[in-house]
Design a protein around this motif. Structure first.
Motif, PDB file in Angstrom:
ATOM      1  N   CYS A 236      -3.803 -33.420  51.431  1.00  0.00           N
ATOM      2  CA  CYS A 236      -4.451 -34.571  50.788  1.00  0.00           C
ATOM      3  C   CYS A 236      -4.152 -34.587  49.294  1.00  0.00           C
ATOM      4  O   CYS A 236      -3.882 -35.650  48.715  1.00  0.00           O
ATOM      5  CB  CYS A 236      -5.960 -34.546  51.009  1.00  0.00           C
ATOM      6  SG  CYS A 236      -6.500 -34.977  52.668  1.00  0.00           S
TER       7      CYS A 236
ATOM      8  N   SER B 115      -0.976 -37.175  51.079  1.00  0.00           N
ATOM      9  CA  SER B 115      -0.681 -37.482  52.484  1.00  0.00           C
ATOM     10  C   SER B 115      -1.784 -38.342  53.099  1.00  0.00           C
ATOM     11  O   SER B 115      -2.926 -37.894  53.245  1.00  0.00           O
ATOM     12  CB  SER B 115      -0.527 -36.192  53.289  1.00  0.00           C
ATOM     13  OG  SER B 115      -0.468 -36.475  54.669  1.00  0.00           O
ATOM     14  N   LEU B 116      -1.417 -39.545  53.491  1.00  0.00           N
ATOM     15  CA  LEU B 116      -2.375 -40.432  54.150  1.00  0.00           C
ATOM     16  C   LEU B 116      -2.751 -39.909  55.532  1.00  0.00           C
ATOM     17  O   LEU B 116      -3.891 -40.061  55.970  1.00  0.00           O
ATOM     18  CB  LEU B 116      -1.799 -41.849  54.257  1.00  0.00           C
ATOM     19  CG  LEU B 116      -1.491 -42.542  52.933  1.00  0.00           C
ATOM     20  CD1 LEU B 116      -0.886 -43.918  53.177  1.00  0.00           C
ATOM     21  CD2 LEU B 116      -2.718 -42.634  52.048  1.00  0.00           C
ATOM     22  N   GLU B 117      -1.803 -39.278  56.223  1.00  0.00           N
ATOM     23  CA  GLU B 117      -2.105 -38.687  57.531  1.00  0.00           C
ATOM     24  C   GLU B 117      -3.099 -37.536  57.378  1.00  0.00           C
ATOM     25  O   GLU B 117      -4.018 -37.401  58.188  1.00  0.00           O
ATOM     26  CB  GLU B 117      -0.824 -38.217  58.221  1.00  0.00           C
ATOM     27  CG  GLU B 117      -1.039 -37.520  59.541  1.00  0.00           C
ATOM     28  CD  GLU B 117      -1.639 -38.369  60.655  1.00  0.00           C
ATOM     29  OE1 GLU B 117      -1.874 -37.830  61.735  1.00  0.00           O
ATOM     30  OE2 GLU B 117      -1.900 -39.582  60.447  1.00  0.00           O
TER      31      GLU B 117
ATOM     32  N   MET C 259      -5.344 -37.294  55.056  1.00  0.00           N
ATOM     33  CA  MET C 259      -6.636 -37.925  54.778  1.00  0.00           C
ATOM     34  C   MET C 259      -7.290 -38.396  56.075  1.00  0.00           C
ATOM     35  O   MET C 259      -8.493 -38.225  56.273  1.00  0.00           O
ATOM     36  CB  MET C 259      -6.456 -39.107  53.829  1.00  0.00           C
ATOM     37  CG  MET C 259      -6.126 -38.735  52.426  1.00  0.00           C
ATOM     38  SD  MET C 259      -5.928 -40.253  51.444  1.00  0.00           S
ATOM     39  CE  MET C 259      -5.023 -39.594  50.063  1.00  0.00           C
ATOM     40  N   ARG C 260      -6.483 -38.987  56.959  1.00  0.00           N
ATOM     41  CA  ARG C 260      -7.012 -39.458  58.239  1.00  0.00           C
ATOM     42  C   ARG C 260      -7.533 -38.284  59.066  1.00  0.00           C
ATOM     43  O   ARG C 260      -8.654 -38.315  59.565  1.00  0.00           O
ATOM     44  CB  ARG C 260      -5.932 -40.208  59.024  1.00  0.00           C
ATOM     45  CG  ARG C 260      -6.421 -40.754  60.366  1.00  0.00           C
ATOM     46  CD  ARG C 260      -5.294 -41.367  61.168  1.00  0.00           C
ATOM     47  NE  ARG C 260      -4.461 -40.369  61.811  1.00  0.00           N
ATOM     48  CZ  ARG C 260      -4.743 -39.786  62.973  1.00  0.00           C
ATOM     49  NH1 ARG C 260      -5.855 -40.080  63.623  1.00  0.00           N
ATOM     50  NH2 ARG C 260      -3.918 -38.894  63.499  1.00  0.00           N
TER      51      ARG C 260
ATOM     52  N   SER D  41     -10.021 -44.476  52.486  1.00  0.00           N
ATOM     53  CA  SER D  41      -8.929 -44.383  51.510  1.00  0.00           C
ATOM     54  C   SER D  41      -7.574 -44.482  52.197  1.00  0.00           C
ATOM     55  O   SER D  41      -6.678 -45.198  51.737  1.00  0.00           O
ATOM     56  CB  SER D  41      -9.012 -43.075  50.726  1.00  0.00           C
ATOM     57  OG  SER D  41     -10.174 -43.033  49.949  1.00  0.00           O
ATOM     58  N   SER D  42      -7.421 -43.774  53.291  1.00  0.00           N
ATOM     59  CA  SER D  42      -6.161 -43.796  54.027  1.00  0.00           C
ATOM     60  C   SER D  42      -5.907 -45.173  54.635  1.00  0.00           C
ATOM     61  O   SER D  42      -4.799 -45.709  54.547  1.00  0.00           O
ATOM     62  CB  SER D  42      -6.180 -42.721  55.123  1.00  0.00           C
ATOM     63  OG  SER D  42      -4.943 -42.645  55.777  1.00  0.00           O
TER      64      SER D  42
ATOM     65  N   ALA E  14      -4.983 -47.770  52.084  1.00  0.00           N
ATOM     66  CA  ALA E  14      -3.624 -47.559  51.568  1.00  0.00           C
ATOM     67  C   ALA E  14      -2.572 -48.029  52.569  1.00  0.00           C
ATOM     68  O   ALA E  14      -1.374 -47.927  52.297  1.00  0.00           O
ATOM     69  CB  ALA E  14      -3.413 -46.093  51.231  1.00  0.00           C
TER      70      ALA E  14
ATOM     71  N   HIS F  21      -2.360 -47.094  56.021  1.00  0.00           N
ATOM     72  CA  HIS F  21      -2.067 -46.204  57.161  1.00  0.00           C
ATOM     73  C   HIS F  21      -2.720 -46.801  58.413  1.00  0.00           C
ATOM     74  O   HIS F  21      -3.938 -46.772  58.568  1.00  0.00           O
ATOM     75  CB  HIS F  21      -2.615 -44.810  56.867  1.00  0.00           C
ATOM     76  CG  HIS F  21      -2.134 -43.759  57.809  1.00  0.00           C
ATOM     77  ND1 HIS F  21      -2.585 -43.667  59.100  1.00  0.00           N
ATOM     78  CD2 HIS F  21      -1.247 -42.750  57.643  1.00  0.00           C
ATOM     79  CE1 HIS F  21      -2.001 -42.636  59.692  1.00  0.00           C
ATOM     80  NE2 HIS F  21      -1.178 -42.066  58.823  1.00  0.00           N
TER      81      HIS F  21
ATOM     82  N   ALA G 138      -5.000 -44.741  60.545  1.00  0.00           N
ATOM     83  CA  ALA G 138      -6.296 -44.546  59.880  1.00  0.00           C
ATOM     84  C   ALA G 138      -7.182 -45.772  60.072  1.00  0.00           C
ATOM     85  O   ALA G 138      -8.406 -45.642  60.186  1.00  0.00           O
ATOM     86  CB  ALA G 138      -6.099 -44.259  58.396  1.00  0.00           C
TER      87      ALA G 138
END
Length: 109
Positions: free
Chosen positions: A42, A46-48, A50-51, A72-73, A76, A78, A81
């Motif tokens: 994070c 990394s959005l993944e 965060m998910r 947040s993810s 952005a 994703h 997400a």
């Protein structure tokens, strides 16, 4: 393989961090290690991660941080997400919030 991922993860390789976290998350006694690797990923944006971390924290009962990471993810862009956030709101019994997220998911559902 795991030793190699650990070395790469320690050097900042986000994919390696995610791989280690996914493996560690399979075993309850390694859950803390999984969370640490997800937090590091994070920090790298990394959005993944965060998910995954958001979902993990929500399941553990940390709804505030879990929702923040999922949102947040999703915000952005994703798409996974977005789906996870939709299901999170549905699980929480927040149909209006769930519908807003559903409506924001790009076509092709």
């Amino acid at each position: 393989m795991i030793a190699e991922w650990r070395a790469r993860g320690a050097s900042g390789d986000v994919e390696a961090m995610l791989n280690i976290a996914r493996i560690a998350a399979r075993t309850p006694e390694d859950a803390d290690e999984a969370e640490q690797w997800l937090r590091r990923a994070c920090e790298q944006g990394s959005l993944e991660a965060m998910r995954l971390l958001g979902a993990t924290l929500a399941k553990k009962g940390d709804l505030e941080e879990g929702e923040l990471l999922l949102r947040s993810s999703a915000e952005a862009g994703h798409v996974e997400a977005m789906y996870t956030l939709y299901h999170y709101y549905d699980w929480r019994g927040l149909p209006d919030e769930a519908q807003k997220v559903w409506d924001s998911i790009p076509d092709g559902r």
